[in-house]
Design a protein around this motif. Structure first.
Motif, mmCIF file in Angstrom:
data_model
loop_
_atom_site.group_PDB
_atom_site.id
_atom_site.type_symbol
_atom_site.label_atom_id
_atom_site.label_comp_id
_atom_site.label_asym_id
_atom_site.label_seq_id
_atom_site.Cartn_x
_atom_site.Cartn_y
_atom_site.Cartn_z
ATOM 1 N N HIS A 142 76.983 -50.139 53.033
ATOM 2 C CA HIS A 142 76.737 -48.711 53.271
ATOM 3 C C HIS A 142 75.998 -48.498 54.582
ATOM 4 O O HIS A 142 76.311 -47.569 55.342
ATOM 5 N N ILE A 143 75.021 -49.360 54.851
ATOM 6 C CA ILE A 143 74.258 -49.249 56.097
ATOM 7 C C ILE A 143 75.169 -49.459 57.303
ATOM 8 O O ILE A 143 75.091 -48.720 58.284
ATOM 9 N N GLN A 144 76.055 -50.440 57.225
ATOM 10 C CA GLN A 144 76.987 -50.689 58.328
ATOM 11 C C GLN A 144 77.898 -49.491 58.543
ATOM 12 O O GLN A 144 78.186 -49.112 59.681
ATOM 13 N N GLN A 145 78.372 -48.882 57.467
ATOM 14 C CA GLN A 145 79.230 -47.709 57.594
ATOM 15 C C GLN A 145 78.483 -46.546 58.230
ATOM 16 O O GLN A 145 79.021 -45.853 59.101
ATOM 17 N N LEU A 146 77.260 -46.324 57.822
ATOM 18 C CA LEU A 146 76.459 -45.238 58.395
ATOM 19 C C LEU A 146 76.159 -45.495 59.865
ATOM 20 O O LEU A 146 76.192 -44.572 60.680
ATOM 21 N N GLN A 147 75.892 -46.750 60.220
ATOM 22 C CA GLN A 147 75.651 -47.086 61.618
ATOM 23 C C GLN A 147 76.890 -46.843 62.451
ATOM 24 O O GLN A 147 76.795 -46.483 63.636
ATOM 25 N N GLY A 148 78.062 -47.001 61.854
ATOM 26 C CA GLY A 148 79.304 -46.726 62.549
ATOM 27 C C GLY A 148 79.450 -45.280 62.981
ATOM 28 O O GLY A 148 80.061 -44.972 64.005
ATOM 29 N N PHE A 149 78.856 -44.376 62.204
ATOM 30 C CA PHE A 149 78.887 -42.958 62.559
ATOM 31 C C PHE A 149 78.040 -42.665 63.792
ATOM 32 O O PHE A 149 78.277 -41.712 64.517
ATOM 33 N N LEU A 150 77.022 -43.483 63.999
ATOM 34 C CA LEU A 150 76.097 -43.232 65.094
ATOM 35 C C LEU A 150 76.506 -43.911 66.388
ATOM 36 O O LEU A 150 75.974 -43.593 67.456
ATOM 37 N N SER A 151 77.442 -44.850 66.320
ATOM 38 C CA SER A 151 77.823 -45.554 67.550
ATOM 39 C C SER A 151 79.090 -44.983 68.157
ATOM 40 O O SER A 151 79.706 -44.092 67.685
ATOM 41 N N MET B 140 79.391 -35.400 66.526
ATOM 42 C CA MET B 140 78.561 -34.821 65.470
ATOM 43 C C MET B 140 77.515 -33.909 66.096
ATOM 44 O O MET B 140 77.041 -34.157 67.209
ATOM 45 N N GLY B 141 77.153 -32.908 65.339
ATOM 46 C CA GLY B 141 76.087 -32.027 65.767
ATOM 47 C C GLY B 141 74.738 -32.700 65.575
ATOM 48 O O GLY B 141 74.622 -33.740 64.930
ATOM 49 N N VAL B 142 73.716 -32.092 66.126
ATOM 50 C CA VAL B 142 72.367 -32.642 66.035
ATOM 51 C C VAL B 142 71.930 -32.739 64.578
ATOM 52 O O VAL B 142 71.372 -33.749 64.145
ATOM 53 N N GLU C 298 73.758 -33.038 61.954
ATOM 54 C CA GLU C 298 74.511 -34.094 61.276
ATOM 55 C C GLU C 298 73.965 -35.475 61.634
ATOM 56 O O GLU C 298 73.855 -36.350 60.770
ATOM 57 N N THR C 299 73.601 -35.654 62.882
ATOM 58 C CA THR C 299 73.006 -36.925 63.316
ATOM 59 C C THR C 299 71.689 -37.166 62.594
ATOM 60 O O THR C 299 71.413 -38.287 62.141
ATOM 61 N N LEU C 300 70.887 -36.129 62.454
ATOM 62 C CA LEU C 300 69.619 -36.265 61.736
ATOM 63 C C LEU C 300 69.841 -36.609 60.268
ATOM 64 O O LEU C 300 69.100 -37.413 59.686
ATOM 65 N N GLU C 301 70.866 -36.022 59.661
ATOM 66 C CA GLU C 301 71.189 -36.330 58.270
ATOM 67 C C GLU C 301 71.575 -37.799 58.101
ATOM 68 O O GLU C 301 71.153 -38.456 57.155
ATOM 69 N N VAL C 302 72.366 -38.314 59.039
ATOM 70 C CA VAL C 302 72.766 -39.723 58.979
ATOM 71 C C VAL C 302 71.544 -40.619 59.146
ATOM 72 O O VAL C 302 71.404 -41.622 58.449
ATOM 73 N N HIS C 303 70.633 -40.243 60.039
ATOM 74 C CA HIS C 303 69.398 -41.014 60.208
ATOM 75 C C HIS C 303 68.569 -41.015 58.924
ATOM 76 O O HIS C 303 67.999 -42.047 58.544
ATOM 77 N N GLU C 304 68.503 -39.880 58.258
ATOM 78 C CA GLU C 304 67.776 -39.805 56.988
ATOM 79 C C GLU C 304 68.420 -40.698 55.937
ATOM 80 O O GLU C 304 67.723 -41.396 55.191
ATOM 81 N N LEU C 305 69.744 -40.689 55.874
ATOM 82 C CA LEU C 305 70.446 -41.555 54.931
ATOM 83 C C LEU C 305 70.214 -43.031 55.251
ATOM 84 O O LEU C 305 70.023 -43.850 54.344
ATOM 85 N N LEU C 306 70.224 -43.377 56.533
ATOM 86 C CA LEU C 306 69.953 -44.758 56.935
ATOM 87 C C LEU C 306 68.547 -45.193 56.530
ATOM 88 O O LEU C 306 68.348 -46.309 56.049
ATOM 89 N N THR C 307 67.586 -44.319 56.720
ATOM 90 C CA THR C 307 66.211 -44.627 56.328
ATOM 91 C C THR C 307 66.129 -44.867 54.825
ATOM 92 O O THR C 307 65.524 -45.844 54.367
ATOM 93 N N PHE C 308 66.755 -43.999 54.059
ATOM 94 C CA PHE C 308 66.761 -44.133 52.605
ATOM 95 C C PHE C 308 67.433 -45.431 52.171
ATOM 96 O O PHE C 308 66.912 -46.162 51.325
#
Length: 62
Positions: A53-62, A5-7, A9-19
């Motif tokens: 949903h949180i587990q799925q989003l965390q999967g994108f980051l690992s 993922m691009g930077v 995209e990673t920031l977007e996933v972090h924002e979604l995780l926070t939300f």
């Protein structure tokens, strides 16, 4: 093949995780305060779905 993922995209996933974490906290808190059983059931279902949903989003980051 690994997908990188691009930077932005990673920031977007972090924002979604926070939300999603904020939503989870709110639903858990409100389910303890709710008096109506139907509302408690809805909030419990939301907690379960949000955890998934949180587990799925965390999967994108690992």
């Amino acid at each position: 093949m690994a997908k990188i993922m691009g930077v932005h995209e990673t920031l977007e996933v972090h924002e979604l995780l926070t939300f999603k974490n904020i939503c989870l906290t709110k639903s858990q808190t409100m389910s303890g305060l709710a008096q109506d059983q139907a509302l408690k059931d809805i909030l419990t279902q939301d907690v379960t779905a949000t955890k998934q949903h949180i587990q799925q989003l965390q999967g994108f980051l690992s």
